[in-house]
Design an enzyme around this catalytic site. Sequence first.
Site, mmCIF file in Angstrom:
data_model
loop_
_atom_site.group_PDB
_atom_site.id
_atom_site.type_symbol
_atom_site.label_atom_id
_atom_site.label_comp_id
_atom_site.label_asym_id
_atom_site.label_seq_id
_atom_site.Cartn_x
_atom_site.Cartn_y
_atom_site.Cartn_z
ATOM 1 N N ALA A 1 -19.989 -24.957 22.603
ATOM 2 C CA ALA A 1 -20.522 -25.826 21.559
ATOM 3 C C ALA A 1 -21.820 -26.469 22.050
ATOM 4 O O ALA A 1 -22.846 -26.424 21.369
ATOM 5 C CB ALA A 1 -19.488 -26.881 21.186
ATOM 6 N N LEU B 1 -24.638 -23.975 22.371
ATOM 7 C CA LEU B 1 -25.164 -23.616 21.047
ATOM 8 C C LEU B 1 -26.088 -24.713 20.510
ATOM 9 O O LEU B 1 -27.212 -24.437 20.079
ATOM 10 C CB LEU B 1 -23.987 -23.382 20.085
ATOM 11 C CG LEU B 1 -24.338 -23.204 18.603
ATOM 12 C CD1 LEU B 1 -25.209 -21.968 18.393
ATOM 13 C CD2 LEU B 1 -23.075 -23.082 17.764
ATOM 14 N N TYR B 2 -25.618 -25.964 20.556
ATOM 15 C CA TYR B 2 -26.416 -27.040 19.978
ATOM 16 C C TYR B 2 -27.738 -27.217 20.736
ATOM 17 O O TYR B 2 -28.781 -27.440 20.117
ATOM 18 C CB TYR B 2 -25.621 -28.357 19.962
ATOM 19 C CG TYR B 2 -24.345 -28.273 19.160
ATOM 20 C CD1 TYR B 2 -24.295 -27.539 17.972
ATOM 21 C CD2 TYR B 2 -23.172 -28.907 19.581
ATOM 22 C CE1 TYR B 2 -23.115 -27.449 17.239
ATOM 23 C CE2 TYR B 2 -21.995 -28.824 18.841
ATOM 24 C CZ TYR B 2 -21.974 -28.089 17.680
ATOM 25 O OH TYR B 2 -20.812 -27.994 16.952
ATOM 26 N N ARG B 3 -27.700 -27.112 22.036
ATOM 27 C CA ARG B 3 -28.949 -27.248 22.797
ATOM 28 C C ARG B 3 -29.896 -26.087 22.491
ATOM 29 O O ARG B 3 -31.094 -26.292 22.318
ATOM 30 C CB ARG B 3 -28.657 -27.312 24.309
ATOM 31 C CG ARG B 3 -27.957 -28.573 24.768
ATOM 32 C CD ARG B 3 -28.672 -29.821 24.317
ATOM 33 N NE ARG B 3 -28.226 -31.005 25.053
ATOM 34 C CZ ARG B 3 -28.391 -32.235 24.630
ATOM 35 N NH1 ARG B 3 -28.980 -32.488 23.469
ATOM 36 N NH2 ARG B 3 -27.988 -33.259 25.363
ATOM 37 N N PHE C 1 -30.843 -29.226 19.174
ATOM 38 C CA PHE C 1 -30.259 -30.546 18.915
ATOM 39 C C PHE C 1 -30.535 -31.463 20.110
ATOM 40 O O PHE C 1 -30.413 -31.046 21.258
ATOM 41 C CB PHE C 1 -28.746 -30.442 18.704
ATOM 42 C CG PHE C 1 -28.365 -29.973 17.325
ATOM 43 C CD1 PHE C 1 -27.968 -30.890 16.354
ATOM 44 C CD2 PHE C 1 -28.411 -28.624 16.993
ATOM 45 C CE1 PHE C 1 -27.615 -30.462 15.084
ATOM 46 C CE2 PHE C 1 -28.057 -28.188 15.721
ATOM 47 C CZ PHE C 1 -27.660 -29.107 14.765
#
Length: 200
Positions: A166, A169-171, A175
């Site tokens: 998670a 993915l966000y980095r 994000f």
Amino acid sequence: MATFLIDLSPADMERRLTDALGVYVDAMRYPRGTEDQRASMWLEHTRRDGWKAVAAVEVADRPDAATATAAELTAAPIVGVAYGYCGAPDQWWQQQVVAGLHRVGTDGVRIAELMTSYFELTELHIHPRTQGRGLGEALTRRLLAGRGESHVLLSTPEINGESNRAWRLYRRLGFTDVIRGYHFAGDPRPFAILGRSLPL
Ligand SMILES: CC(C)(COP(=O)(O)OP(=O)(O)OC[C@H]1O[C@@H](n2cnc3c(N)ncnc32)[C@H](O)[C@@H]1OP(=O)(O)O)[C@@H](O)C(=O)NCCC(=O)NCCS
């Protein structure tokens, strides 16, 4: 098996809720039975402004067809699900985030900026059997495509070294931190609130 991404209407979500919640419970490794506590909340969310949901479904390979029929997609089991909606002041999540922003000393102008026009990415889950193939990113991109909000916000449990899929993915999607180590009321786990501008 071939995997397809589809949009879910509120009626689709209601019809496929058990399937979707099963993916959520397996992905989060929550105890069986958690889905019963979540069902009414997921249904209530379908009625919120700007609600959108997407799913990844698996269809048996057929050598004669490159695409699945609508009937196949409707019947195919869900292996990934994501949804969200427009943030609003009457929502518990926004109230919690605003309290957290005040606590870390964010000024009022910045809080208003953050809370005025955002899409809350509420749930994103891929079944463990199909994780690590890019489905989470594909669902996120489909969910966020064409949104009218100025940015997207989400919360995710803190993990040492940000070392899970998670966080990666966000980095990778750009994000950045809004609040770190935040405790939502009633949950002992620390969470991060992350955000990025839209479009993705
Ligand atoms: C977080 C989560 C949604 C990410 O989805 P995912 O499909 O597993 O992961 P991604 O879409 O980011 O894909 C990344 C992986 O797929 C691989 N990948 C990316 N594109 C690919 C492609 N086209 N083909 C094959 N593999 C690909 C990457 O190499 C990467 O592998 P790695 O993590 O082993 O390095 C999912 O792992 C999950 O449900 N986790 C548990 C629940 C959870 O934490 N939800 C979020 C809570 S806020």
